[in-house]
Scaffold this active site. Sequence first.
Site, PDB file in Angstrom:
ATOM      1  N   ASP A 196      -7.301   7.293 -17.397  1.00  0.00           N
ATOM      2  CA  ASP A 196      -5.932   7.603 -17.757  1.00  0.00           C
ATOM      3  C   ASP A 196      -5.541   7.639 -19.153  1.00  0.00           C
ATOM      4  O   ASP A 196      -5.585   6.814 -19.398  1.00  0.00           O
ATOM      5  CB  ASP A 196      -4.723   6.552 -16.751  1.00  0.00           C
ATOM      6  CG  ASP A 196      -3.789   7.241 -17.360  1.00  0.00           C
ATOM      7  OD1 ASP A 196      -3.745   8.672 -18.422  1.00  0.00           O
ATOM      8  OD2 ASP A 196      -2.469   6.984 -16.726  1.00  0.00           O
ATOM      9  N   GLU A 216      13.953   7.515 -25.707  1.00  0.00           N
ATOM     10  CA  GLU A 216      12.371   7.209 -26.185  1.00  0.00           C
ATOM     11  C   GLU A 216      12.419   8.479 -27.658  1.00  0.00           C
ATOM     12  O   GLU A 216      11.728   8.454 -28.207  1.00  0.00           O
ATOM     13  CB  GLU A 216      11.562   7.847 -25.781  1.00  0.00           C
ATOM     14  CG  GLU A 216      10.968   6.840 -24.274  1.00  0.00           C
ATOM     15  CD  GLU A 216       9.821   7.495 -23.352  1.00  0.00           C
ATOM     16  OE1 GLU A 216       9.190   8.406 -24.002  1.00  0.00           O
ATOM     17  OE2 GLU A 216       9.599   6.963 -22.805  1.00  0.00           O
TER      18      GLU A 216
HETATM   19 CA    CA Z   1      -1.372   9.672 -17.374  1.00  0.00          CA
END
Ligand code: CA
Length: 720
Positions: A334, A92
């Site tokens: 989240d 990444e």
């Molecule tokens: Ca998370």
Amino acid sequence: MQNKRLVQSGAALAAISAMLLAGCGSKVSDPNFAKVDTDRILSEGLGKGEWMTYGGTYDEQRFSPLEGITPANVGSLGVAWTYEFPTNLGTESTPIVVDGVIYATGSWSVVVALDARTGKVLWTYDPKVPREQLAKGCCDAVNRGVAVYDGRVFVGTFDGRLVALDAKTGKLMWSTVTVDESKPYTITGAPRVVKGKVLIGNGGAELGVRGYVSAYDAKTGKLAWRFYATPNPDKKPDGAASDDAFAKIGNATWGNSGKWKTDGGGGTPWDSIVYDSVNDSILVGFGNASPWNSKVRDPEGNGDNLFVGSIVALDPATGKYKWHFQETPRDQWDYTSTQSIVLADLPLGPNGTPRRVVMHAPKNGFFYVLDAKTGKFIQGKAYAPQNWASGLDANGRPQVVPQARTPPPEGFMQFPGPQGAHNWPPMGFNPKTGLVYIPTEKNAQFYVPSDPANLPKSKWNLGYNMAGGIPLVIPKGALPQVQAGMGGGLLAWDPIKQEARWSIDLGSAANGGILTTTTGLLFQGTKMGLLRAYDATNGKVLWETNLKRGVTAPAITYTIGGEQYVAVTTGWGSSWALNNGLYWKDKVTRVPGRLVVLKLGAKGAIPDNAASGVEASPKTKEFGTEQQVAHGLQLYAFNCMVCHGPMVQSSGVLPDLRWSMIASDPQAWRSVVIDGALKGNGMVSFASKISPEDAEAIRAYAINQGWMAVRNGDAKAPKP
Ligand code: CA
């Protein structure tokens, strides 16, 4: 006369050696090599062809002023050279380019320094992260890059160390442990360095930690300050920079009981940390709350749970609180605010005068424009489909719908899901088009609350039933329908008018971050390995090439000796790959990460990947009672699913347990799941969470799912 000739030939020699040096990219022998500091980053920007900090400049627009590659000539872009990382999980990283050297990281936090023109390896550094650490992380052993400052290279390692290396040699200069190693902390984000302080966050909210950002002295590695995302469990001072902020506004937003007190409350700032040089503020994007379900986390309170799901502005010298803006009060889905923070001047002041703003597209689906000096909400609007809030009020606070706040026992299908409408692949801003380019995601989550009094003993305990909504049997033909509902795209968003200018459906999620240029180009890679250049004004594809490995990182660009390069890291992996292989129509193979560098007229080739070698068919007969298989589903969802995929469907990066030889044999299975035989690969023992009988139930479920795929025509029956 003689002297003059000597002088002339001396000058000619100097010119020749300067040319040789210029031709040879790296300037390692220069005494000022890699002497990056805050003044240099601010004064030089990207104009001299370097890429000195994660987002290009401190404003992190990922907008390049280089003019060598244009819509007219981008068609001749080709591969100049490649570098193969020694490790093979998700890749990444944003490369950093300084003084002719390119620095990039692969999975497991390995670092490489190469001549940015030729690709010659100058040095490599492997922090030797123990592979068992993989199970401590939520989302693959990824790393998003290094920082370079004052002749040093800084990397945060997956096991929580911050390491300083000599930029010339890669030699270790100092290393400090930034986390409590007994807890499931990880570091995946790139450090930033501001005025001699290295800033680093951490991840792990899902698994029960207390998030914080730390500043370390770049020379010595000594901790300068720390700011926590959540209160001290006893709401006492920590002796940290955040103490005043919690005493004044933070502590009161949390109750006095619940799992936050033992699990830390989350808020981990695992990605975006930017420096607003105009207002002299560090802006930190804090993560989601933990456990997710607020009735489990903080049952008696109804407060906002500061500073989860917030951007917080801090004084760089002291770490003291300046302002905060909470995007997701009392988060329970989240919805991190860790996504890329971009600073810009937009004509949003009185009478259209320039105003310095913060732009943000967090997971929750809303695009925010904030005043950079005060954090005051200027405007915001949903940039993606969402059903958890009816909108934002005048202060930018989401008006949460009751079913999202309190899901009914049978569950609530909410979007965006935990992958967010935008995850970590950085967005970019092009001041010339006035558009923000966002790699978007389309996903949903079925939130089924767990009984707070009766939580299972498992690796993943979010206060929701992880198996909620997952059927034991899916009908033939249902999977493509599920896959069609998931996806991703590229969105060109007008931050002033707050509307989409154009968008492209890329068919699947987990595509790359953004690079945009003054010549009107927009570079983005795709999960399936294409690197594309678009016309930034209208989204027309001007050029593409197949890099043959997933691109989730953003590309960068730099010049050496007058020649402009584009660089990007590739490699399948990341949280999408591990958690959501089910939604990948195209399965992939586990491959090493790669750094690919391109330039105009180059003709290099990208080699094909080796085939995975595992045939998609069950390796043993189906077994287990229906009750045992159903028990296996529950256990799988709470312990295995996040890495091996829902319904036992892997993307191909980690083993697909339906086709696994190990899963075909009860003894082999037990040796791995209970005895930890493969802990060196990151597959640790689960003996503290599940019994040998439980492990066998999971195996029954995995094999059952394999045979279901055969029955549905999605996999071959094994040869008799
Ligand atoms: Ca998370």
